[in-house]
Design an enzyme around this catalytic site. Structure first.
Site, PDB file in Angstrom:
ATOM      1  N   GLU A 199      45.806  45.771  -7.147  1.00  0.00           N
ATOM      2  CA  GLU A 199      44.557  46.294  -8.225  1.00  0.00           C
ATOM      3  C   GLU A 199      43.979  45.125  -8.723  1.00  0.00           C
ATOM      4  O   GLU A 199      42.950  45.231  -9.548  1.00  0.00           O
ATOM      5  CB  GLU A 199      45.203  47.237  -9.459  1.00  0.00           C
ATOM      6  CG  GLU A 199      45.852  48.381  -9.193  1.00  0.00           C
ATOM      7  CD  GLU A 199      46.317  48.805 -10.545  1.00  0.00           C
ATOM      8  OE1 GLU A 199      45.467  49.695 -11.030  1.00  0.00           O
ATOM      9  OE2 GLU A 199      47.395  48.922 -10.879  1.00  0.00           O
TER      10      GLU A 199
ATOM     11  N   SER B 221      46.268  52.721 -10.126  1.00  0.00           N
ATOM     12  CA  SER B 221      44.965  52.923  -9.443  1.00  0.00           C
ATOM     13  C   SER B 221      45.151  54.086  -8.232  1.00  0.00           C
ATOM     14  O   SER B 221      44.447  53.927  -7.156  1.00  0.00           O
ATOM     15  CB  SER B 221      44.350  51.574  -8.834  1.00  0.00           C
ATOM     16  OG  SER B 221      43.882  50.986  -9.743  1.00  0.00           O
TER      17      SER B 221
ATOM     18  N   GLU C 130      51.481  60.289 -16.968  1.00  0.00           N
ATOM     19  CA  GLU C 130      51.621  58.693 -17.133  1.00  0.00           C
ATOM     20  C   GLU C 130      50.773  58.301 -18.341  1.00  0.00           C
ATOM     21  O   GLU C 130      49.726  58.666 -18.594  1.00  0.00           O
ATOM     22  CB  GLU C 130      51.144  58.010 -15.764  1.00  0.00           C
ATOM     23  CG  GLU C 130      49.644  57.995 -15.433  1.00  0.00           C
ATOM     24  CD  GLU C 130      49.309  57.114 -14.189  1.00  0.00           C
ATOM     25  OE1 GLU C 130      50.276  56.953 -13.386  1.00  0.00           O
ATOM     26  OE2 GLU C 130      48.139  56.833 -14.228  1.00  0.00           O
TER      27      GLU C 130
ATOM     28  N   ASN D 128      48.375  54.504 -18.994  1.00  0.00           N
ATOM     29  CA  ASN D 128      48.097  52.948 -18.773  1.00  0.00           C
ATOM     30  C   ASN D 128      47.771  52.462 -19.787  1.00  0.00           C
ATOM     31  O   ASN D 128      47.103  52.600 -20.911  1.00  0.00           O
ATOM     32  CB  ASN D 128      46.832  53.254 -17.829  1.00  0.00           C
ATOM     33  CG  ASN D 128      47.016  54.087 -16.765  1.00  0.00           C
ATOM     34  OD1 ASN D 128      47.435  53.726 -15.645  1.00  0.00           O
ATOM     35  ND2 ASN D 128      46.453  55.209 -16.914  1.00  0.00           N
TER      36      ASN D 128
ATOM     37  N   SER E 287      33.999  52.681 -16.430  1.00  0.00           N
ATOM     38  CA  SER E 287      35.589  52.966 -16.546  1.00  0.00           C
ATOM     39  C   SER E 287      35.775  54.235 -17.607  1.00  0.00           C
ATOM     40  O   SER E 287      34.976  54.262 -18.358  1.00  0.00           O
ATOM     41  CB  SER E 287      36.442  51.996 -16.850  1.00  0.00           C
ATOM     42  OG  SER E 287      36.436  51.073 -15.898  1.00  0.00           O
TER      43      SER E 287
END
Length: 323
Positions: free
Chosen positions: A14, A164, A286, A288, A297
């Site tokens: 990433e 990612s 999940e 992040n 983003s």
């Protein structure tokens, strides 16, 4: 004026996305309040990069830089490293040992959330729903029949610790399972195989904003590909709709679960959690802790929708870290 080190790069697949995030932070940070410096963290070098792209070596003993005849030290670190060592607790522990505040969560929370299997196990007792899963470690015997009996088809094969969507496959037949497992092992020596959740995928940003835990407007993910993979995330093969097209009571439910997870884990800084809503119930995939911070983003999109500009978002992160 506070000296801010924006760390970017990292040791994982990433790193390129992280450099983009870090440069966005650098360009939007209020230069009337902060002296911002870009620090590239790579396996072979840690360097400060000036506006002429000249590199100055970072002294890892105390995180200082010999620059223009002086020793440059930093008041605070803005962490923009996705993946290892910025998102898995290593940099957090390093800065804690040096006594330098940084913008992301603490090292334990970073290590925990970076490990998908451990994160979901910790959150389960708090009533947070997840997919049915099966774990594999490198060297384990692979019994495809048992795996399919446990999670069903289609299923997702994921590296346990990577971001990612690197190394993730959607598996539709038993024959596709072994190649998918080999693909995931390229990214990590631990794997999580999860049942396919057929529902609406949403991404939920939670931040501490001015001392209050704030859930940002939810983003709905509509991928052109089979799932929200690398192409969908970064090459425009998806629609990201903020706010999500879900009923107000469902929005409240998702917000409550995302906020609960943030509080239970004693999180700080940014977090962005992924959920799939099945039959009105959010299932967590999940979390992040260093989400993408480019202008496109998801978390910056959500902040914009909430009326928080990028300079304000970044300034808030630094202000809280300094407290």
């Amino acid at each position: 004026m506070k000296n801010v080190a924006i760390i970017m790069g990292g040791y994982s697949s990433e790193y390129q996305i992280s450099l983009t995030s870090g440069n966005v932070v650098y360009s939007f940070l209020d230069k009337s309040k902060y002296n911002a410096y870009r620090i590239h963290i790579f396996r072979d070098k840690w360097v400060m990069v000036d506006d002429n792209n000249t590199e100055y070596s970072v002294n890892r003993h105390d995180f200082t830089v010999a620059y223009q005849g002086n020793t440059l030290s930093f008041d605070v670190v803005f962490n923009a490293i996705h993946g290892t060592p910025g998102e898995d607790g290593l940099m957090q522990a390093y800065f804690e040992l040096l006594g330098i505040p940084q913008t992301s969560c603490d090292y334990y929370q970073a290590a925990l959330t970076f490990n998908k299997r451990d994160l979901l196990s910790v959150l389960k007792p708090y009533g947070i729903k997840t997919a049915t899963s099966y774990y594999l470690n490198l060297g384990d015997t692979i019994d495809t029949a048992t795996i399919i009996k446990t999670v069903g088809l289609p299923c997702f094969v994921k590296p346990n610790k990577s971001g990612s969507s690197f190394g993730i496959s959607k598996v539709k037949t038993e024959a596709e399972l072994l190649p998918a497992i080999e693909n995931a092992y390229k990214e990590d020596n631990e794997i999580i195989i999860e049942s396919f959740l057929d529902g609406t995928e949403v991404s939920v940003g939670v931040i501490n904003y001015k001392g209050e835990i704030k859930v940002l407007p939810i983003t709905e993910i509509v991928s052109e590909n089979d799932f929200f993979d690398y192409e969908a995330k970064y090459l425009g093969k998806s629609q990201e709709i903020t706010p999500a097209r879900i009923a107000p009571e469902l929005t409240e439910k998702v917000n409550a679960v995302a906020k609960r997870a943030y509080e239970v884990l004693k999180m700080k800084g940014f977090s962005r959690s992924e959920f799939i809503i099945v039959n009105g119930e959010p299932h967590m995939l999940e979390m992040n802790t260093i989400p993408g911070l480019t202008t496109e983003s998801i978390l910056p999109q959500q902040a914009r929708e909430a009326g928080i500009s990028l300079p304000n978002l970044f300034d808030n992160a630094i202000t809280l870290a300094l407290k």
